[in-house]
Write a protein that holds these residues in place. Structure first.
Motif, short mmCIF file in Angstrom:
data_model
loop_
_atom_site.label_atom_id
_atom_site.label_comp_id
_atom_site.label_asym_id
_atom_site.label_seq_id
_atom_site.Cartn_x
_atom_site.Cartn_y
_atom_site.Cartn_z
N GLN A 61 0.84 -1.20 0.00
CA GLN A 61 0.00 0.00 0.00
C GLN A 61 0.88 1.25 0.00
O GLN A 61 1.29 1.73 1.06
N ILE A 68 4.75 0.61 -5.10
CA ILE A 68 3.74 -0.44 -5.06
C ILE A 68 4.30 -1.72 -5.67
O ILE A 68 4.16 -2.82 -5.11
N ASN A 112 -4.94 6.31 -4.11
CA ASN A 112 -3.92 5.27 -3.94
C ASN A 112 -4.50 3.88 -4.18
O ASN A 112 -3.88 3.04 -4.84
N GLN A 116 -3.35 1.06 -6.72
CA GLN A 116 -2.93 -0.25 -6.22
C GLN A 116 -3.74 -1.37 -6.87
O GLN A 116 -3.18 -2.41 -7.26
#
Length: 388
Positions: A61, A68, A112, A116
């Protein structure tokens, strides 16, 4: 290599400076790829710098695509570590849980998580109620949302170092402890030797994995590695039998206060906004009231739990909280992997692969060109926002 045991060889094909997770994973990957005469130098014991003082968290994360990818690749190795290296690392994939109490942080984590997910990480935004179910210790006061990824977790740094070290030696690498590097000799822009506390070893290649001490190593060859040491402190509580073993690695993002299961108790820590750079390894009492305030606000049931032990270690900070990875253009051949700003342990396996490929002049699995040390002069920085 003309040397055995604790004897310094006269010549090495490549010298790795620093025996933390970066160094041992790099030495292993080089030796396993058939690189001859790999020598690792560690002035103390393997892992005795920052690695074995880490909290042991492993995650993917992050807010940056490269980070990542490095975290996810390392998680794959941690998951198969016992099978690959014959060393159990006490991996607990209980997930990482980020608690969010500011609208801007929620929006950032939503971005984010989308990134991800595009890269195959199973993270997701969750409600405050679900966060409470996952980590019953927490007070939900002020929380707006949380982010969670079930494949993140924590393991034992010492065991990871031992596993890599044993595997590196099986493949012929020479790991020499109690041997400090003192300098690098350069002639006409080319490395010719490393000087150590035990003498001189000829080599044409150096890989710096010296963590918080990397700036000095880079200076030996005129390469600026902008790394500053910053103390981080950790405590382990007395036994907490009422805390479930599957409690996630829980982070109060606004304060950086975090906790996870550690033996029969809990490992707790947080950054200190008043900490100043320096090689400070003693524990500071000034930090305790700030930790107690954050602990009391987010996990009030722990206020009266005793603290059994603790330690201080060093983060290796860069100006943008991203690592320095690459090969210096001004001297042949000086490679480096340092400045991970608190997420070095969890990226160790992936970085070992990257350094192997950079040494062999192959294309790594992820483009790390944006992590080169001279990016600050070129204004190519992109800060990593998801640090604790």
């Amino acid at each position: 290599m003309g040397a055995t045991g604790k004897e310094l060889p006269r010549r090495a094909g490549v010298v790795v400076i620093g025996g933390g997770v970066m160094g041992v994973s790099t030495a292993y990957e080089l030796a396993a790829a058939g690189v001859p005469d790999v020598l690792l130098l560690e002035r103390d014991q393997l892992g005795s710098g920052s690695t074995c003082k880490a909290a042991g968290g492993v995650r993917a994360q992050f807010s940056d695509e490269v980070n990542i990818a490095l975290g996810a690749r390392s998680l794959e190795t941690f998951e198969r570590f016992g099978e690959r290296f014959g060393q159990e690392i006490d991996l607990h994939q209980v997930g990482y849980l980020f608690l969010l109490d500011a609208p801007d942080d929620v929006a950032a984590f939503e971005r984010n998580v989308r990134l991800q997910n595009e890269l195959g990480v199973p993270s997701r935004m969750i409600s405050v109620a679900e966060a409470k179910e996952l980590s019953p210790l927490i007070s939900t006061e002020g929380l707006l949302a949380a982010a969670y990824s079930p494949t993140d977790g924590h393991c034992t740094p010492e065991s990871v170092v031992q596993g890599y070290a044993a595997a590196a030696r099986r493949h012929g690498a020479h790991l020499l402890t109690g041997c400090a590097a003192h300098g690098i000799e350069v002639v006409d822009g080319r490395i010719v030797a490393v000087t150590t506390s035990r003498g001189r070893v000829e080599t044409d290649t150096v890989i710096c994995t010296a963590g918080a001490w990397s700036k000095e190593v880079g200076g030996w060859v005129g390469v600026d590695l902008p790394v500053e040491p910053l103390r981080r402190q950790i405590l382990v509580t007395d036994p907490t039998p009422w805390v479930a073993d599957d409690t996630p690695f829980t982070i109060d993002f606004a304060t950086t206060f975090y906790l996870h299961r550690e033996g029969h108790g809990l490992l707790v820590g947080m950054s200190d906004p008043e900490e100043t750079p320096g090689f400070k390894l003693s524990r500071s009492p000034d930090w305790l009231p700030r930790l107690a305030e954050a602990l009391g606000r987010r996990t009030p049931s722990l206020v009266d739990v005793g603290m059994a032990s603790g330690w201080a270690g060093l983060y290796e900070m860069t100006p943008d909280h991203n690592a320095l990875v690459g090969e210096a253009p001004g001297v042949s051949r000086f490679l480096y992997a340092t400045g991970f700003s608190g997420h070095g342990f969890l990226m160790g396996p992936a970085i070992g692969e990257v350094m192997r490929d950079l040494y062999l002049e192959r294309t790594p699995f992820v483009d790390v060109s944006g992590l080169r040390a001279d990016r600050f002069a070129d204004s190519l920085i992109r800060p990593e926002l998801n640090i604790v």
